[in-house]
Design an enzyme around this catalytic site. Structure first.
Site, PDB file in Angstrom:
ATOM      1  N   ILE A  11      13.606   3.176   1.998  1.00  0.00           N
ATOM      2  CA  ILE A  11      14.204   2.358   3.091  1.00  0.00           C
ATOM      3  C   ILE A  11      13.010   1.119   3.393  1.00  0.00           C
ATOM      4  CG2 ILE A  11      14.331   2.009   5.674  1.00  0.00           C
ATOM      5  CD1 ILE A  11      16.411   3.757   4.213  1.00  0.00           C
ATOM      6  N   ALA A  12      11.743   1.263   3.009  1.00  0.00           N
ATOM      7  CA  ALA A  12      10.909  -0.127   3.395  1.00  0.00           C
ATOM      8  C   ALA A  12       9.526   0.289   2.695  1.00  0.00           C
ATOM      9  CB  ALA A  12      10.498  -0.050   4.853  1.00  0.00           C
ATOM     10  N   GLN A  13       8.800  -0.933   2.708  1.00  0.00           N
ATOM     11  CA  GLN A  13       7.477  -0.874   2.145  1.00  0.00           C
ATOM     12  C   GLN A  13       6.312  -1.262   2.905  1.00  0.00           C
ATOM     13  OE1 GLN A  13       8.138  -2.764  -1.585  1.00  0.00           O
ATOM     14  NE2 GLN A  13       7.078  -4.617  -1.206  1.00  0.00           N
ATOM     15  N   VAL A  14       5.190  -1.111   2.892  1.00  0.00           N
ATOM     16  CA  VAL A  14       4.186  -1.473   3.836  1.00  0.00           C
ATOM     17  C   VAL A  14       3.046  -2.139   3.083  1.00  0.00           C
ATOM     18  CG1 VAL A  14       2.312  -0.670   5.326  1.00  0.00           C
ATOM     19  CG2 VAL A  14       4.437   0.540   4.978  1.00  0.00           C
ATOM     20  N   ALA A  47       8.743   3.194  -0.179  1.00  0.00           N
ATOM     21  CA  ALA A  47       9.776   4.179  -0.061  1.00  0.00           C
ATOM     22  C   ALA A  47      10.897   3.635  -0.097  1.00  0.00           C
ATOM     23  CB  ALA A  47       9.625   4.923   1.300  1.00  0.00           C
ATOM     24  N   ASP A  74       9.188  14.135  11.881  1.00  0.00           N
ATOM     25  CA  ASP A  74       9.131  13.857  10.440  1.00  0.00           C
ATOM     26  C   ASP A  74       7.423  13.966  10.106  1.00  0.00           C
ATOM     27  OD1 ASP A  74       9.809  13.155   7.652  1.00  0.00           O
ATOM     28  OD2 ASP A  74       9.790  10.954   8.110  1.00  0.00           O
ATOM     29  N   ILE A  78       0.814  -1.104   0.052  1.00  0.00           N
ATOM     30  CA  ILE A  78       0.104  -0.007  -0.075  1.00  0.00           C
ATOM     31  C   ILE A  78       0.772   1.279  -0.009  1.00  0.00           C
ATOM     32  CG2 ILE A  78      -1.880  -1.136   1.196  1.00  0.00           C
ATOM     33  CD1 ILE A  78      -0.890  -0.019   3.819  1.00  0.00           C
ATOM     34  N   ALA A  79       2.126   1.041   0.427  1.00  0.00           N
ATOM     35  CA  ALA A  79       3.120   2.298   0.265  1.00  0.00           C
ATOM     36  C   ALA A  79       4.506   1.696   0.029  1.00  0.00           C
ATOM     37  CB  ALA A  79       3.008   3.284   1.419  1.00  0.00           C
TER      38      ALA A  79
END
Length: 562
Positions: free
Chosen positions: A136-139, A134, A288, A131-132
């Site tokens: 560094i990581a994804q979700v 980036a 952030d 669903i997202a």
């Protein structure tokens, strides 16, 4: 060997990108290459190509071409407006951390390795499509076996190796810039890269991020201002973070918020209240808070609640910084520039020998034109930014915690103005600061501190005579040691003087002997009939020499007394 090859290829890629966006002129600002700047006009790629876009736009597009790690570096650099020109900082703030997702089978492999069980056992359902995503990581969305809806954040496989390799290149470039770039002393490239390395390394540890989220969740547990999703600790590891899934409208979707009749003025003011609550009451703030991490629960449009995610970057202040910052804000609200200057000196943000009157004049020059505008048109964040820039002229050392604070304040203020353009942040913030000053520095604060420390003081009261006696004994011993040390210093000085006198007298005797010998030679040769007999001079010189090497009784007695 492989690492060196990667560095070489990466530097070659960077050089190509610099040439593509006409940033190769930067290389010829370095001291060794400055005399060769004429080569820019001889390079064939510069003959027919026109420069497109401003320098800020070209720098942003170059970072986007270099990949996610450099994009994230540009985002961090955009917060350092104390170091960058405004046009470049504004462009870097537009960098979007949007990276294509990595394959779901890799995500599954990381999750199963961290949880030490198959996905099907860990979760009742798991969505392969993220669903997202980036740098560094994804979700991914998922459902626990007990039916709770959660999100699973997974660190990119191999990202640590990529980050380390790119950081080596960044350190190499920073070292070269620090050595040869005339602006390096002001912009401090090594320090900037070190700061970025710490930030990006912390973001890789999802346990740390979960702990940050849990702390902020606990701080706002009984508040209707902000809700933080619950961390599912049984499923959280260094490379996997599982947290409660939240719903809500993106805070940047103002049209959707208006459709739901959300009170945008109240929402904007609550954003300011959340910021000051975190900074001055909790002393632990989400650093952030850009629109991608903030959502709104519009279930009750007249009483909206913020929802926040992504806690890889947080900030806190020392008690001294917190107090001085609050006093600075309070002095600004009252346009007391003298007090602002004094606070900067007292806190150590600028050197102790700074002329307060000169600093006060510089602050007034920056701020007075701003305050002539309506309060709802004044950017609180910009005032703070200009204050830091002014203080830099007086050798203010950059405070990392203040940089994070400034970045967060700019985000909050920009967010509030986007929701409600007439937001008067000064009027919203002033009562909060005054309340904090009254509670922490007024009579009530004195009484509260006395009540807090009184039991401990009473517990030590019976020991007070013994501590006084011990303190007096220590003071007497210190006085004796000081007296002994002074005597030793005096003896050393006298000894040095004696050695110096003896050396000088000895050289005088040698000179007399040499003179006597010279006269003897002259007497033997040309001046036999005219010169005095010089052997008495030789004896006199020898006597002077012996006398200077061995002091007489009177001098020995004086030296002994000394």
């Amino acid at each position: 060997m492989r690492r060196a090859l990667y560095r070489g290829l990466r530097l070659w890629t960077i050089a190509r990108v610099l040439v593509r966006y006409r940033l190769d002129v930067i290389l010829f600002t370095l001291k060794p290459l400055r005399p060769l700047s004429f080569l820019l006009y001889l390079a064939p790629w510069n003959w027919f190509r026109r420069t497109e876009g401003t320098r800020g736009e070209r720098i942003r597009r170059a970072l986007e071409d270099l990949g996610p790690i450099f994009i994230k570096f540009g985002q961090m650099l955009s917060t350092r407006r104390d170091l960058l020109p405004d046009d470049i900082a504004i462009e870097l703030a537009r960098l979007q951390d949007r990276v294509p997702p990595f394959p779901s089978d890799q995500a599954r492999a990381v999750i199963e390795a961290e949880l030490e069980r198959p996905i099907e056992i860990a979760f009742a359902a798991f969505e392969d499509t993220p669903i997202a995503s980036a740098s560094i990581a994804q979700v991914h969305a998922a459902t626990l076996q007990d039916g709770r809806e959660v999100v699973v954040k997974v660190v990119r496989p191999g990202i640590l190796k990529t980050i380390r390799a790119d950081l080596e290149v960044m350190h190499l470039i920073a070292d070269l810039a620090d050595r040869y770039w005339s602006e390096a002393k002001r912009l401090r490239p090594r320090e900037v890269v070190d700061e970025y390395e710490k930030t990006v390394t912390d973001e890789l540890d999802l346990i740390r991020e979960g702990a940050n989220a849990a702390a902020i969740h606990r701080n706002f547990e009984d508040s209707h201002l902000l809700y933080i999703p619950e961390i599912i600790w049984d499923y959280t590891r260094r490379s996997v973070l599982v947290m409660e899934r939240i719903g809500g409208l993106p805070v940047a979707d103002v049209a959707a918020l208006r459709e739901r009749n959300v009170d945008l003025k109240l929402l904007a003011e609550r954003g300011v209240e959340i910021f000051f609550t975190q900074v001055f009451q909790h002393n632990f703030f989400h650093a952030d808070m850009h629109p991608g991490n903030i959502f709104v629960d519009a279930t009750h449009p007249d009483d909206p609640t913020y929802l926040a995610v992504d806690f890889g970057i947080v900030g806190s202040l020392l008690d001294s910084d917190q107090r001085y910052l609050a006093e600075n804000f309070h002095a600004f609200f009252n346009r007391d520039y003298r007090r602002v200057a004094e606070l900067h000196v007292e806190s150590g943000w600028v050197p102790k020998d700074t002329r307060v009157d000169e600093f006060e004049a510089a602050i007034r020059t920056v701020c007075e034109p701003i305050f002539q505008r309506p309060l709802d048109e004044i950017s609180f964040g910009q005032v703070l930014l200009r204050l830091f820039q002014t203080a830099r002229r007086f050798n203010m050392e950059v405070q990392p915690q203040l940089v994070l604070l400034q970045k967060t304040l700019l985000n909050i203020e920009g967010l509030g103005r986007q929701l409600y353009p007439q937001l008067d942040l000064w009027t919203t913030a002033k009562p909060f600061i005054e309340k904090w000053m009254h509670e922490r520095m007024g009579v009530r604060a004195f009484i509260r501190n006395a009540q807090q420390h009184l039991p401990r003081l009473l517990a030590h009261l019976p020991e007070l005579p013994m501590h006084l006696e011990k303190a007096l004994t220590v003071e007497e011993q210190r006085a004796e040691r000081d007296a002994a040390l002074r005597r030793q210093i005096l003896e050393l000085e006298n000894g040095l003087r004696r050695q110096s006198r003896r050396r000088n007298e000895g050289w005088a005797g040698v000179a007399l002997l040499a003179l006597a010998g010279l006269a003897t030679q002259l007497e033997v040769t040309a001046w036999q009939g005219l010169a005095w007999p010089v052997w008495p001079l030789a004896l006199f010189g020898a006597g002077i020499l012996l006398f200077s090497l061995r002091p007489g009784p009177r001098r020995r007695a004086r030296d002994g007394d000394a």
